[in-house]
Design an enzyme around this catalytic site. Structure first.
Site, PDB file in Angstrom:
ATOM      1  N   LYS A  55      -9.527  -1.098   5.795  1.00 18.85           N
ATOM      2  CA  LYS A  55      -8.203  -0.673   5.320  1.00 18.85           C
ATOM      3  C   LYS A  55      -8.225   0.815   4.970  1.00 18.85           C
ATOM      4  O   LYS A  55      -7.306   1.565   5.339  1.00 18.85           O
ATOM      5  CB  LYS A  55      -7.785  -1.511   4.096  1.00 18.85           C
ATOM      6  CG  LYS A  55      -7.423  -2.949   4.480  1.00 18.85           C
ATOM      7  CD  LYS A  55      -7.247  -3.869   3.278  1.00 18.85           C
ATOM      8  CE  LYS A  55      -6.966  -5.301   3.753  1.00 18.85           C
ATOM      9  NZ  LYS A  55      -6.866  -6.277   2.645  1.00 18.85           N
ATOM     10  N   GLN A  99      -7.733  -6.790  -3.599  1.00 25.25           N
ATOM     11  CA  GLN A  99      -8.347  -7.587  -2.536  1.00 25.25           C
ATOM     12  C   GLN A  99      -8.649  -8.997  -3.041  1.00 25.25           C
ATOM     13  O   GLN A  99      -9.305  -9.164  -4.064  1.00 25.25           O
ATOM     14  CB  GLN A  99      -9.632  -6.890  -2.046  1.00 25.25           C
ATOM     15  CG  GLN A  99     -10.317  -7.588  -0.894  1.00 25.25           C
ATOM     16  CD  GLN A  99      -9.483  -7.588   0.394  1.00 25.25           C
ATOM     17  OE1 GLN A  99      -8.841  -6.596   0.741  1.00 25.25           O
ATOM     18  NE2 GLN A  99      -9.479  -8.716   1.094  1.00 25.25           N
ATOM     19  N   ASP A 122       1.048  -5.509  -0.548  1.00 22.25           N
ATOM     20  CA  ASP A 122       0.718  -6.811   0.043  1.00 22.25           C
ATOM     21  C   ASP A 122       1.937  -7.734   0.071  1.00 22.25           C
ATOM     22  O   ASP A 122       1.924  -8.759   0.748  1.00 22.25           O
ATOM     23  CB  ASP A 122      -0.412  -7.489  -0.750  1.00 22.25           C
ATOM     24  CG  ASP A 122      -1.758  -7.426  -0.030  1.00 22.25           C
ATOM     25  OD1 ASP A 122      -1.759  -7.197   1.194  1.00 22.25           O
ATOM     26  OD2 ASP A 122      -2.787  -7.612  -0.694  1.00 22.25           O
TER      27      ASP A 122
END
Ligand code: NDP
Length: 293
Positions: A55, A99, A122
């Site tokens: 990422k 995460q 997200d």
């Protein structure tokens, strides 16, 4: 089969990240702030570390500045909360991602609720889930957004297609179904309690597999000429070799369908491209509506 199309998610992702990079370069030139992404990584799960590294690498390619906040495996909920609260307050950070999965002693729900919804790249905050479900989407979960991007780029208008989504998680299945519904598909969702998953899938023009079950979807599940999107990432061992397989039996299904995403190299890279896109979307939005001082 010679006519089946194996969709190159890596190439679409690279193109998308390049496009986003050009837009960011122009915006920075015009005096807008450079988009900033913060990734919070708790503990030492090797798969999570690889995801985070990928990422960050893609963010840098697009000209998104990035920071990684690392916390020990045994950190407290309060320590994690503090990291997120600080990032919420930083003007140079437009996107925040924690995460997952978190170590068991920490609450995922709590932390996802704590992230500023305007920075929730997200798209997992209940506010963003609600906005998506009610047709006012702001920040959309990255994996389903990446799947939609593939479908629209490769096949254009999806109006009237029957899309069947296998799986109903908040991360993939549910937001995928919402997006397909908004793209004017007829949408069915099947899950572990469905009694006729296979026969429903046989009716799909578009089949999205997100069950987390290795090679669940076999050729019997697939209508000839369907488009198959395989979200699954399952680590398996075949003849002593570690290998990633999807939720679709690729070799069988490829014989029958019109197009299919491979694992790896299909949906995975598109998820990362969507994250970069969301960071730009968040930066633009925050730039347009300055926060109260
Ligand atoms: P979850 O485990 O949270 O959800 C799986 C869903 O599939 C559940 O709704 C479950 O039903 C359903 N399901 C399980 N077994 C069956 C079955 N036999 N038939 C029909 N439905 C079934 O997983 P996620 O949604 O988080 O992820 C799904 C897959 O996608 C995983 O392999 C994951 O690794 C992968 N993934 C890939 C990403 C990428 O970037 N490519 C990103 C995120 C995930 P029920 O609700 O009844 O339990």
């Amino acid at each position: 089969s010679v006519s089946v199309k194996v969709i190159n998610g890596r190439e679409i992702s690279d193109n998308l990240i390049e496009e986003i990079g050009r837009e960011i370069a122009i915006r920075v030139e015009q005096g807008h702030p450079r988009p900033g992404l913060a990734v919070v990584l708790v503990g030492d799960d090797p798969a999570s570390a690889i995801y985070v590294r990928n990422k960050i690498r893609s963010a840098e390619k697009a000209g998104v500045s990035s920071v990684v906040k690392r916390l020990e495996q045994d950190c407290t909920q309060q320590e994690l909360d503090e990291v997120v609260t600080e990032l919420n307050a930083r003007d140079d950070i437009h996107g925040i991602l924690v995460q997952l999965p978190l170590p068991r002693h920490l609450s995922e729900d709590r932390i996802l609720n704590l992230i500023d919804p305007d920075k929730d790249v997200d798209g997992f905050h209940p506010i963003n889930a609600g906005l998506l479900a009610s047709g006012q989407a702001k920040l959309i979960p990255c994996t389903p957004l990446g799947c939609l991007e593939i479908l629209q780029r490769e096949f254009g208008d999806l109006t009237g297609k029957h899309a069947v989504v296998v799986g109903r998680s908040n991360i993939v299945g549910k937001p995928m179904a919402s997006l397909l519904l908004q793209a004017d598909c007829t949408v069915s969702i099947v899950h572990s309690k469905s009694v006729a998953a296979e026969s429903l899938c046989q009716q799909a023009d578009i089949l999205v597999a997100a069950a987390g079950v290795p090679e669940l979807v076999t050729d019997k599940w697939v209508k000839p000429g369907a488009v198959v999107i395989d979200v699954g990432i399952n680590a398996t061992e075949i003849d002593g070799q570690r290998k990633l397989v999807g939720d679709v039996n690729f070799d069988d299904v490829a014989e029958k369908c019109r197009a299919i995403t491979p694992v790896p190299g299909g949906v995975g890279p598109m998820t990362i491209a969507s994250l970069i896109k969301n960071t730009l979307v968040a930066a633009k939005q925050l730039d347009a509506e300055p926060q109260a001082v």
